[in-house]
Design a protein around this motif. Structure first.
Motif, PDB file in Angstrom:
ATOM      1  N   GLN A   1       0.833  -1.201   0.000  1.00 58.92           N
ATOM      2  CA  GLN A   1       0.000   0.000   0.000  1.00 58.92           C
ATOM      3  C   GLN A   1       0.870   1.253   0.000  1.00 58.92           C
ATOM      4  N   LEU A   2       1.944   1.190   0.780  1.00 57.31           N
ATOM      5  CA  LEU A   2       2.753   2.381   1.015  1.00 57.31           C
ATOM      6  C   LEU A   2       3.592   2.786  -0.200  1.00 57.31           C
ATOM      7  N   VAL A   3       4.200   1.797  -0.844  1.00 56.53           N
ATOM      8  CA  VAL A   3       5.135   2.121  -1.924  1.00 56.53           C
ATOM      9  C   VAL A   3       4.434   2.811  -3.104  1.00 56.53           C
ATOM     10  N   PRO A   4       3.298   2.282  -3.594  1.00 55.25           N
ATOM     11  CA  PRO A   4       2.622   2.980  -4.691  1.00 55.25           C
ATOM     12  C   PRO A   4       2.255   4.419  -4.321  1.00 55.25           C
ATOM     13  N   LYS A   5       1.899   4.631  -3.036  1.00 56.95           N
ATOM     14  CA  LYS A   5       1.555   5.981  -2.585  1.00 56.95           C
ATOM     15  C   LYS A   5       2.765   6.902  -2.716  1.00 56.95           C
ATOM     16  N   LEU A   6       3.913   6.401  -2.239  1.00 58.26           N
ATOM     17  CA  LEU A   6       5.142   7.193  -2.315  1.00 58.26           C
ATOM     18  C   LEU A   6       5.521   7.469  -3.765  1.00 58.26           C
ATOM     19  N   VAL A   7       5.447   6.422  -4.588  1.00 61.84           N
ATOM     20  CA  VAL A   7       5.853   6.565  -5.983  1.00 61.84           C
ATOM     21  C   VAL A   7       4.921   7.539  -6.706  1.00 61.84           C
ATOM     22  N   ASN A   8       3.617   7.417  -6.451  1.00 59.93           N
ATOM     23  CA  ASN A   8       2.670   8.343  -7.085  1.00 59.93           C
ATOM     24  C   ASN A   8       2.942   9.777  -6.669  1.00 59.93           C
ATOM     25  N   SER A   9       3.230   9.928  -5.398  1.00 56.77           N
ATOM     26  CA  SER A   9       3.503  11.257  -4.878  1.00 56.77           C
ATOM     27  C   SER A   9       4.742  11.846  -5.562  1.00 56.77           C
ATOM     28  N   PHE A  10       5.750  11.005  -5.727  1.00 58.20           N
ATOM     29  CA  PHE A  10       6.961  11.472  -6.412  1.00 58.20           C
ATOM     30  C   PHE A  10       6.658  11.813  -7.870  1.00 58.20           C
TER      31      PHE A  10
ATOM     32  N   PHE B   1      15.096  10.500  -7.498  1.00 57.07           N
ATOM     33  CA  PHE B   1      14.113   9.669  -6.788  1.00 57.07           C
ATOM     34  C   PHE B   1      14.693   9.109  -5.488  1.00 57.07           C
ATOM     35  N   VAL B   2      15.942   8.650  -5.553  1.00 59.88           N
ATOM     36  CA  VAL B   2      16.574   8.065  -4.359  1.00 59.88           C
ATOM     37  C   VAL B   2      16.617   9.078  -3.226  1.00 59.88           C
ATOM     38  N   GLN B   3      17.073  10.281  -3.575  1.00 57.52           N
ATOM     39  CA  GLN B   3      17.199  11.266  -2.509  1.00 57.52           C
ATOM     40  C   GLN B   3      15.814  11.672  -1.990  1.00 57.52           C
ATOM     41  N   TRP B   4      14.867  11.791  -2.894  1.00 57.07           N
ATOM     42  CA  TRP B   4      13.494  12.135  -2.495  1.00 57.07           C
ATOM     43  C   TRP B   4      12.948  11.064  -1.548  1.00 57.07           C
ATOM     44  N   MET B   5      13.185   9.796  -1.898  1.00 52.75           N
ATOM     45  CA  MET B   5      12.693   8.698  -1.054  1.00 52.75           C
ATOM     46  C   MET B   5      13.342   8.747   0.330  1.00 52.75           C
ATOM     47  N   ASN B   6      14.653   8.924   0.368  1.00 56.14           N
ATOM     48  CA  ASN B   6      15.321   9.011   1.674  1.00 56.14           C
ATOM     49  C   ASN B   6      14.755  10.171   2.495  1.00 56.14           C
ATOM     50  N   ASP B   7      14.520  11.303   1.828  1.00 56.68           N
ATOM     51  CA  ASP B   7      13.974  12.458   2.542  1.00 56.68           C
ATOM     52  C   ASP B   7      12.557  12.186   3.046  1.00 56.68           C
ATOM     53  N   HIS B   8      11.824  11.336   2.338  1.00 62.24           N
ATOM     54  CA  HIS B   8      10.434  11.055   2.701  1.00 62.24           C
ATOM     55  C   HIS B   8      10.277   9.680   3.342  1.00 62.24           C
ATOM     56  N   SER B   9      11.312   9.215   4.013  1.00 59.52           N
ATOM     57  CA  SER B   9      11.277   7.824   4.488  1.00 59.52           C
ATOM     58  C   SER B   9      10.709   7.678   5.897  1.00 59.52           C
TER      59      SER B   9
ATOM     60  N   VAL C   1      16.086  11.703   9.349  1.00 62.22           N
ATOM     61  CA  VAL C   1      14.707  11.223   9.371  1.00 62.22           C
ATOM     62  C   VAL C   1      14.432  10.485  10.674  1.00 62.22           C
ATOM     63  N   ARG C   2      15.385   9.661  11.102  1.00 60.11           N
ATOM     64  CA  ARG C   2      15.194   8.910  12.346  1.00 60.11           C
ATOM     65  C   ARG C   2      15.200   9.816  13.563  1.00 60.11           C
TER      66      ARG C   2
ATOM     67  N   ASP D   1      13.926  12.696  13.701  1.00 57.52           N
ATOM     68  CA  ASP D   1      12.674  13.451  13.733  1.00 57.52           C
ATOM     69  C   ASP D   1      11.790  12.906  14.861  1.00 57.52           C
ATOM     70  N   PRO D   2      11.410  13.759  15.823  1.00 56.51           N
ATOM     71  CA  PRO D   2      10.609  13.264  16.959  1.00 56.51           C
ATOM     72  C   PRO D   2       9.314  12.581  16.528  1.00 56.51           C
ATOM     73  N   LYS D   3       8.848  12.931  15.340  1.00 58.62           N
ATOM     74  CA  LYS D   3       7.598  12.326  14.854  1.00 58.62           C
ATOM     75  C   LYS D   3       7.696  10.800  14.763  1.00 58.62           C
ATOM     76  N   LEU D   4       8.920  10.314  14.490  1.00 56.63           N
ATOM     77  CA  LEU D   4       9.086   8.869  14.314  1.00 56.63           C
ATOM     78  C   LEU D   4       8.676   8.120  15.584  1.00 56.63           C
ATOM     79  N   LEU D   5       9.195   8.582  16.730  1.00 55.87           N
ATOM     80  CA  LEU D   5       8.860   7.887  17.973  1.00 55.87           C
ATOM     81  C   LEU D   5       7.441   8.197  18.449  1.00 55.87           C
ATOM     82  N   GLN D   6       6.936   9.369  18.057  1.00 54.19           N
ATOM     83  CA  GLN D   6       5.537   9.655  18.390  1.00 54.19           C
ATOM     84  C   GLN D   6       4.625   8.641  17.709  1.00 54.19           C
ATOM     85  N   GLN D   7       4.941   8.374  16.444  1.00 56.84           N
ATOM     86  CA  GLN D   7       4.091   7.443  15.692  1.00 56.84           C
ATOM     87  C   GLN D   7       4.397   5.987  16.031  1.00 56.84           C
ATOM     88  N   HIS D   8       5.643   5.710  16.362  1.00 58.23           N
ATOM     89  CA  HIS D   8       6.053   4.310  16.603  1.00 58.23           C
ATOM     90  C   HIS D   8       6.863   4.213  17.881  1.00 58.23           C
TER      91      HIS D   8
END
Lengths: 438, 316
Positions: free
Chosen positions: A61-70, A338-346, A361-362, A364-371
């Motif tokens: 589900q996630l990958v097509p979303k990312l790819v479409n967004s890119f 694309f690679v850099q965009w993906m890393n930035d949006h990972s 990215v790791r 980012d406090p949001k990561l631990l908030q969500q997980h």
């Protein structure tokens, strides 16, 4: 057989060095970085074919979303996402690339990346890494260096997946043990096991398979100060005293009654889920295991059984493919965007049970908030050990699986199992040297 | 008759004297009809076989530019104790041999019993036949995954049932020997018996009904009828079933690849599994081709012996 079905790994990126080399010259880094930054590709519209093994967990589900967004934010780049089983990528990649029908970008584990590099299937990514501003400190220690082969950068870090100690809190409570002060070293681990044994619980199952017996073995080997192979990968060292000690510790878990003999594939995590055991050394990908949602569980860094902290971790890298030796420069350039965009949006990648490799990215406090479950895994990255890198190394590593299996099933002593495996692995290493001659 | 005409024996020519043209035309038409097959056969069997032979004389990693010619070294290595492939190859040959010896008798006899039992006109017999045939239509991955769950030593239904019957030890069906062999054989029998059963059923239909009537008139017991009428009538079918089953068992791959992962150690790694792994993952197509040819030689010899035995038996 290294691919993990439930684990989502990474893809390889196609990258034409010539484009960047041309951009490089001796000019300033501004020009280069602008040429690879998101949206930085200004050439004609190109399609980037991207192979990955992201078929498990939330990835479909996630990958097509990312790819479409890119794709929708980059009018002149179309990324074509081609998910398939990891084993299929391994089987198809070499010949497809030789025939010029391979992907432009691929994600894979560094041991495979180095094999592909040794086979001449990849383009060096040194200029990309430089222009993207990546340095060793952009990723967990050792991760970027692990994408190198023969002094050149081929893999660009994408994700890391360390092992940790999974805990079934209900089982601990039932045995009257604390669910907050979890074992951190050999002593506290043994104490916990003894307390569980007293209640008739086999507290930490030992698995004789690649998942997860080998991961546990390698963790313990590194904790004991050992290494799998020598520096130039010409000789096995996993049969060193550190290795024997590691495997003996695992066998002792069975002999002491902390684990049944003959644990089935995935038997260890299933036992944790069904409340038959309290602890399981398993990978971060289990955080997305649906069955765990019904369990009162937590995770902690793996205990330090040996003399220093160390933990097994897998990782995945992007790699740029050199199709039939004449990859289109524009396509590679677009792929690097694309690679850099993906890393930035990972950030969202944690949903798939993998940790983004990119430190910012790791962090980012949001990561631990969500997980919040990921906290112990993040802590471990300081001392994580990644794949061994050398062309053909996977075939030598396969001998370790056999040794661990034979020892855990009590067919051979740890010493004998490791020595037999080392002798065979050495022959393979020698053959690799002849073949890839680095 | 057609056969004789195509073969063009001289005796036949005298019989159809005056029509040699017709014979010639028949030949041509025969070849014409064969062409599609021959093209496919040459393209997908003969050429790859010859290429395999050629590759087996090299150190051949398909993606490396250097593919040095090494003569018979790949073969020599297979027969040199202590070499990289010697131990693993012969161990995997042994595993395949053991599996074949253990599985073929069951795969020949059980389907025969099923076929005889199901070869009668009863209401719902078609449903029963379908039930026995059903597992065969499933893929190796499906049956392996299913049995892995059922036979899981700690959490599986089979050990659960046994526990209810009082067997308290957890039998390591998929993990440790000798249980893994019982598992591999039993799962294979469950999976493929239906196919052999269908072949037997077809064979049973071909046995002359009058022979059974005669046996009944003579007062033969059903057991006696089975051995005196059914079994001899099925002999050509049995020869076919035996040969095919031996070859299929010798090519076993999916069951041990998925159910036991070749473990414990490497003891259930079959030769096909080893060749595939060594050739494809290991990039050693030359050595793997040599192994394939050695395996081929073994199977050819076994098939010839098997065929000789079966045809000798079928002589009156």
């Amino acid at each position: 057989m290294k691919r993990r079905s439930r684990r989502v790994a990474s893809a390889v990126a196609a990258f034409t060095a010539t484009a960047l080399l041309a951009a490089c010259g001796s000019s300033g880094s501004d020009a280069q970085s602008s040429s690879v930054k998101a949206g930085g590709y200004t050439g004609p519209k190109v399609t980037v074919t991207f192979w990955n093994g992201w078929t498990g967990g939330n990835a479909p589900q996630l990958v097509p979303k990312l790819v479409n967004s890119f794709n929708s934010s980059h009018s002149n780049i179309v990324v074509k996402d081609v998910p398939m089983q990891w084993a299929d990528i391994e089987a198809k990649m070499p010949l497809a690339v030789k025939a010029g029908k391979g992907p432009d970008l691929v994600v894979g584990e560094p041991d495979w990346i180095s094999t592909y590099a040794g086979e001449g299937l990849l383009l060096p990514a040194d200029s990309f890494v430089k222009s993207a501003g990546y340095t060793a400190s952009s990723f967990p220690p050792g991760d970027l260096a692990n994408g190198k082969y023969n002094g050149k950068q081929y893999g660009v870090p994408w994700s890391v997946t360390p092992l940790a100690l999974y805990v079934n809190k209900s089982v601990l409570s039932k045995a009257g043990l604390s669910t907050t002060s979890l074992p951190t070293d050999s002593q506290s681990y043994d104490k916990e096991m003894a307390a569980l044994r007293a209640k008739g619980i086999q507290g930490g199952w030992v698995d004789p398979y690649f998942f997860t017996g080998v991961f546990q073995f390698e963790t313990l080997l590194w904790q004991n100060g050992g290494e799998l192979f020598n520096t130039d990968k010409s000789k096995s060292t996993f049969n060193s005293p550190a290795g024997v000690k590691a495997l003996t510790w695992m066998v002792d878990q069975i002999k002491q009654g902390n684990s049944p003999a003959n644990v089935a594939q995935d038997g260890d995590i299933n036992a944790l889920i069904t409340g038959k055991t309290a602890f399981n050394w398993n990978g971060v990908w289990q955080t997305t295991n649906d069955a765990l949602t019904k369990v009162n569980w937590t995770a902690a860094p793996v205990p330090q059984i040996g003399e220093k902290k160390a933990v097994w971790s897998s990782s995945t890298d992007w790699a740029f493919v050199n199709n039939a030796g004449k990859e289109d420069t524009n396509v590679t350039q677009a792929a690097s965007v694309f690679v850099q965009w993906m890393n930035d949006h990972s950030l969202g990648w944690a949903d798939t049970g993998e940790l983004p490799a990119d430190n910012k990215v790791r962090d980012d406090p949001k990561l631990l908030q969500q997980h919040p479950d990921l906290k112990p895994f993040l802590e471990e990255l300081e001392y994580a050990h990644f794949e061994t890198v050398s062309p053909g190394i996977v075939n030598a590593e396969a001998q370790i699986n056999t040794a661990v299996n034979n020892a855990i099933l009590l067919k051979q002593t740890p010493q004998a199992a490791l020595s037999t495996a080392a002798t065979k692995a050495d022959q393979i290493l020698q053959q690799n040297k002849q073949e890839y001659g680095d | 008759m057609t056969e004789a005409t195509l073969a063009g024996g001289s005796a036949r020519r005298t019989v159809v004297a005056g029509r040699p043209r017709r014979r010639h035309a028949n030949n041509r038409a025969g070849w014409l009809f064969l062409t599609p097959f021959l093209v496919l056969f040459a393209g997908f069997v003969i050429t790859p076989a010859l290429m395999g032979l050629w590759i087996s004389l090299h150190r051949w990693n398909p993606v490396l530019p250097r593919k040095p010619f090494i003569g018979l070294d790949n073969y020599k290595e297979l027969f040199t104790p202590g070499s990289l492939t010697f131990g693993d190859f012969w161990q995997s040959m042994g595993a395949t041999g053991l599996f074949t010896v253990l599985s073929v008798p069951f795969l020949v006899v059980i389907p025969l019993i099923l076929a005889v039992l199901l070869n009668r006109r009863l209401p719902g017999i078609g449903v029963l036949r379908a039930i026995f045939f059903a597992p065969y239509v499933l893929g190796a991955a499906v049956i392996a995954l299913m049995w892995r769950y059922l036979l899981d030593p700690q959490n599986g239904a089979v050990n659960g049932l046994l526990a209810m019957l009082g067997v308290t030890t957890q039998i390591p069906w998929t993990v440790d020997s000798p249980w893994v062999w019982i598992t591999l054989v039993a799962v294979t029998v469950w999976w493929t018996s239906g196919f052999n059963m269908v072949i037997y059923l077809a064979g049973l239909k071909g046995i002359d009904k009058e022979l059974y009537d005669a046996a009944a008139v003579d007062g033969a017991s059903s057991m006696h009828t089975f051995f005196a009428v059914t079994l001899p009538g099925l002999r050509p079918v049995m020869a076919f079933v035996t040969t095919m089953t031996i070859l299929n068992s010798a090519n076993m791959f999916g069951q041990s690849y998925l159910l036991t992962v070749g473990h414990p150690g490497t003891s259930t790694r079959t030769v096909v599994m080893y060749i595939a792994n060594y050739g494809l993952s290991g990039g050693q197509m030359g050595a793997a081709s040599a192994m394939s040819y050695v395996l081929f030689a073994f199977l050819a010899i076994i098939s010839i012996i098997n065929y000789r035995l079966q045809t000798r038996e079928s002589r009156p």
